[in-house]
Design a protein around this motif. Structure first.
Motif, PDB file in Angstrom:
ATOM      1  N   TRP A  51       0.942  -1.243  -0.191  1.00  0.00           N
ATOM      2  CA  TRP A  51       0.068   0.007   0.171  1.00  0.00           C
ATOM      3  C   TRP A  51       0.736   1.192  -0.107  1.00  0.00           C
ATOM      4  CZ3 TRP A  51      -1.040  -3.603   3.942  1.00  0.00           C
ATOM      5  CH2 TRP A  51      -0.129  -3.458   5.256  1.00  0.00           C
ATOM      6  N   ARG A  52       0.131   2.407  -0.121  1.00  0.00           N
ATOM      7  CA  ARG A  52       0.980   3.494  -0.348  1.00  0.00           C
ATOM      8  C   ARG A  52       1.733   3.868   1.012  1.00  0.00           C
ATOM      9  NH1 ARG A  52      -4.506   5.543  -0.173  1.00  0.00           N
ATOM     10  NH2 ARG A  52      -4.756   7.190   1.491  1.00  0.00           N
ATOM     11  N   GLN A  53       2.592   4.778   0.746  1.00  0.00           N
ATOM     12  CA  GLN A  53       3.698   4.952   2.222  1.00  0.00           C
ATOM     13  C   GLN A  53       2.596   5.762   3.192  1.00  0.00           C
ATOM     14  OE1 GLN A  53       6.418   3.901   2.565  1.00  0.00           O
ATOM     15  NE2 GLN A  53       7.689   5.441   3.916  1.00  0.00           N
ATOM     16  N   LYS A  54       2.273   6.669   2.858  1.00  0.00           N
ATOM     17  CA  LYS A  54       1.131   7.618   3.755  1.00  0.00           C
ATOM     18  C   LYS A  54      -0.214   7.460   3.445  1.00  0.00           C
ATOM     19  CE  LYS A  54       4.986  10.696   4.592  1.00  0.00           C
ATOM     20  NZ  LYS A  54       5.395  10.563   6.055  1.00  0.00           N
ATOM     21  N   GLY A  55      -0.853   7.883   4.649  1.00  0.00           N
ATOM     22  CA  GLY A  55      -2.370   8.184   4.509  1.00  0.00           C
ATOM     23  C   GLY A  55      -3.252   7.084   4.946  1.00  0.00           C
ATOM     24  N   THR A  56      -2.456   5.829   5.234  1.00  0.00           N
ATOM     25  CA  THR A  56      -3.337   4.656   5.650  1.00  0.00           C
ATOM     26  C   THR A  56      -3.876   4.497   6.832  1.00  0.00           C
ATOM     27  OG1 THR A  56      -1.843   3.075   5.463  1.00  0.00           O
ATOM     28  CG2 THR A  56      -2.778   3.700   3.220  1.00  0.00           C
ATOM     29  N   GLY A  57      -2.798   4.939   7.493  1.00  0.00           N
ATOM     30  CA  GLY A  57      -2.806   5.003   9.279  1.00  0.00           C
ATOM     31  C   GLY A  57      -2.195   3.492   9.506  1.00  0.00           C
ATOM     32  N   ARG A  58      -1.897   2.799   8.560  1.00  0.00           N
ATOM     33  CA  ARG A  58      -0.990   1.563   8.881  1.00  0.00           C
ATOM     34  C   ARG A  58       0.369   1.787   8.996  1.00  0.00           C
ATOM     35  NH1 ARG A  58      -4.260  -2.471   4.846  1.00  0.00           N
ATOM     36  NH2 ARG A  58      -4.117  -0.683   3.520  1.00  0.00           N
ATOM     37  N   ALA A  59       1.248   0.596   9.480  1.00  0.00           N
ATOM     38  CA  ALA A  59       2.582   0.995   9.499  1.00  0.00           C
ATOM     39  C   ALA A  59       3.200   0.922   7.865  1.00  0.00           C
ATOM     40  CB  ALA A  59       3.249   0.000   9.904  1.00  0.00           C
ATOM     41  N   ARG A  60       4.300   1.638   7.580  1.00  0.00           N
ATOM     42  CA  ARG A  60       4.789   1.676   6.180  1.00  0.00           C
ATOM     43  C   ARG A  60       5.245   0.330   6.038  1.00  0.00           C
ATOM     44  NH1 ARG A  60       9.305   5.910   7.844  1.00  0.00           N
ATOM     45  NH2 ARG A  60      10.566   4.557   9.352  1.00  0.00           N
ATOM     46  N   ALA A  61       5.165  -0.169   4.619  1.00  0.00           N
ATOM     47  CA  ALA A  61       5.579  -1.356   4.237  1.00  0.00           C
ATOM     48  C   ALA A  61       6.037  -1.494   2.766  1.00  0.00           C
ATOM     49  CB  ALA A  61       4.259  -2.674   4.284  1.00  0.00           C
ATOM     50  N   GLY A  62       7.044  -2.023   2.592  1.00  0.00           N
ATOM     51  CA  GLY A  62       7.407  -2.188   1.006  1.00  0.00           C
ATOM     52  C   GLY A  62       7.442  -3.112   0.357  1.00  0.00           C
ATOM     53  N   SER A  63       7.354  -4.411   1.104  1.00  0.00           N
ATOM     54  CA  SER A  63       7.193  -5.831   0.669  1.00  0.00           C
ATOM     55  C   SER A  63       6.402  -6.385   1.346  1.00  0.00           C
ATOM     56  CB  SER A  63       8.686  -6.483   0.321  1.00  0.00           C
ATOM     57  OG  SER A  63       8.472  -7.616  -0.164  1.00  0.00           O
ATOM     58  N   ASN A  64       5.576  -7.462   0.813  1.00  0.00           N
ATOM     59  CA  ASN A  64       4.630  -8.471   1.382  1.00  0.00           C
ATOM     60  C   ASN A  64       5.636  -9.755   1.894  1.00  0.00           C
ATOM     61  OD1 ASN A  64       4.692  -9.774  -0.897  1.00  0.00           O
ATOM     62  ND2 ASN A  64       2.517  -9.760  -0.949  1.00  0.00           N
ATOM     63  N   ARG A  65       6.931  -9.618   1.496  1.00  0.00           N
ATOM     64  CA  ARG A  65       7.725 -10.664   1.875  1.00  0.00           C
ATOM     65  C   ARG A  65       8.827 -10.470   2.810  1.00  0.00           C
ATOM     66  NH1 ARG A  65       4.239 -13.115   0.539  1.00  0.00           N
ATOM     67  NH2 ARG A  65       3.865 -14.696  -1.227  1.00  0.00           N
ATOM     68  N   SER A  66       8.570  -9.570   3.614  1.00  0.00           N
ATOM     69  CA  SER A  66       9.227  -8.928   4.672  1.00  0.00           C
ATOM     70  C   SER A  66       9.480 -10.078   5.669  1.00  0.00           C
ATOM     71  CB  SER A  66       9.147  -7.623   5.284  1.00  0.00           C
ATOM     72  OG  SER A  66       9.433  -7.503   6.387  1.00  0.00           O
ATOM     73  N   PRO A  67      10.397 -10.449   6.293  1.00  0.00           N
ATOM     74  CA  PRO A  67      10.776 -11.419   7.441  1.00  0.00           C
ATOM     75  C   PRO A  67       9.497 -11.132   8.377  1.00  0.00           C
ATOM     76  CG  PRO A  67      12.913 -10.714   6.738  1.00  0.00           C
ATOM     77  CD  PRO A  67      11.837  -9.700   6.219  1.00  0.00           C
ATOM     78  N   LEU A  68       9.075  -9.927   8.560  1.00  0.00           N
ATOM     79  CA  LEU A  68       7.952  -9.523   9.566  1.00  0.00           C
ATOM     80  C   LEU A  68       6.490 -10.006   9.212  1.00  0.00           C
ATOM     81  CD1 LEU A  68       8.831  -6.003  10.434  1.00  0.00           C
ATOM     82  CD2 LEU A  68       9.561  -7.934  11.475  1.00  0.00           C
TER      83      LEU A  68
END
Length: 210
Positions: free
Chosen positions: A65-82
């Motif tokens: 999702w976009r970097q800002k404006g969603t209220g969620r933590a920023r994420a660059g990939s859905n394959r992050s170890p988190l």
């Protein structure tokens, strides 16, 4: 020098056998045998365990999702170890586990381990001629006559392994048969009882005496 009673096929005492091997000093014996054991078990590891990092796992190219404006933590990939399904941080990769030990030390540890099991060593006469065909029951009965619990862990050391003896022994669950030239620290320490022939004892003396 260690003295051993020699038994025949019927389990009767028929003579004496001796062997003498150069062993480690008492204060260092446990240490050198332990090092040899750790080396053997470590070198037996395949080292093929492998996990994928976030760079290797499939997918994750698009920003969720976009970097800002969603209220969620920023994420660059859905394959992050988190993330569930993401890569693994500091996971295992294929590697060599081999440990080195000097040849003289290895042989000294082997002689020390063998000599330390003298109380559990059963020496018997050559019995290959008793097996005109493979017969596991005959071998198990022989163990009982020699005072060995057939359900225990048994190491049988022979100068050579005849086919009929090998075929008779392979069906005994906790019995391992090895040639006298293939001794190893783990098998010597793991067994409850060690069985060898007078010829096998002589072969061990010849191969490992130096």
């Amino acid at each position: 020098m260690v003295n051993c009673v020699v038994r025949n096929w019927q389990g009767e005492e028929v003579g004496q056998a001796t062997f003498e091997l150069k062993v480690a000093k008492e204060e260092s014996a446990a240490h050198i045998v332990h090092r040899a054991l750790v080396r053997q078990t470590t070198n037996a590891r395949q080292g093929t365990a492998s996990t994928k990092t976030r760079a290797e796992v499939r997918g994750g190219g698009r920003k969720p999702w976009r970097q800002k404006g969603t209220g969620r933590a920023r994420a660059g990939s859905n394959r992050s170890p988190l993330w569930r399904g993401g890569g693994v941080i500091f996971g295992p990769k294929p590697r060599e586990y081999n440990l080195k030990m000097n040849r003289k030390e290895r042989r000294l540890a082997l002689r020390t381990a063998f000599s330390s099991r003298a109380e559990d060593l059963i020496v018997v006469e050559e019995f290959a001629e008793q097996f005109s065909r493979p017969k596991t029951k005959d071998l198990v009965n022989a163990f009982e006559r020699w005072g060995i619990d057939a359900d225990g862990k048994i190491l049988m050391i022979l100068p050579e392994i005849p086919d009929n003896v090998y075929l008779s022994a392979r069906n005994v669950e906790r019995l391992k048969t090895i040639a006298a030239t293939n001794l190893n620290v783990y098998d010597l320490l793991h067994a409850d009882k060690i069985v060898t022939t007078a010829a096998g004892l002589a072969k061990i003396q010849e191969v490992y005496s130096d």
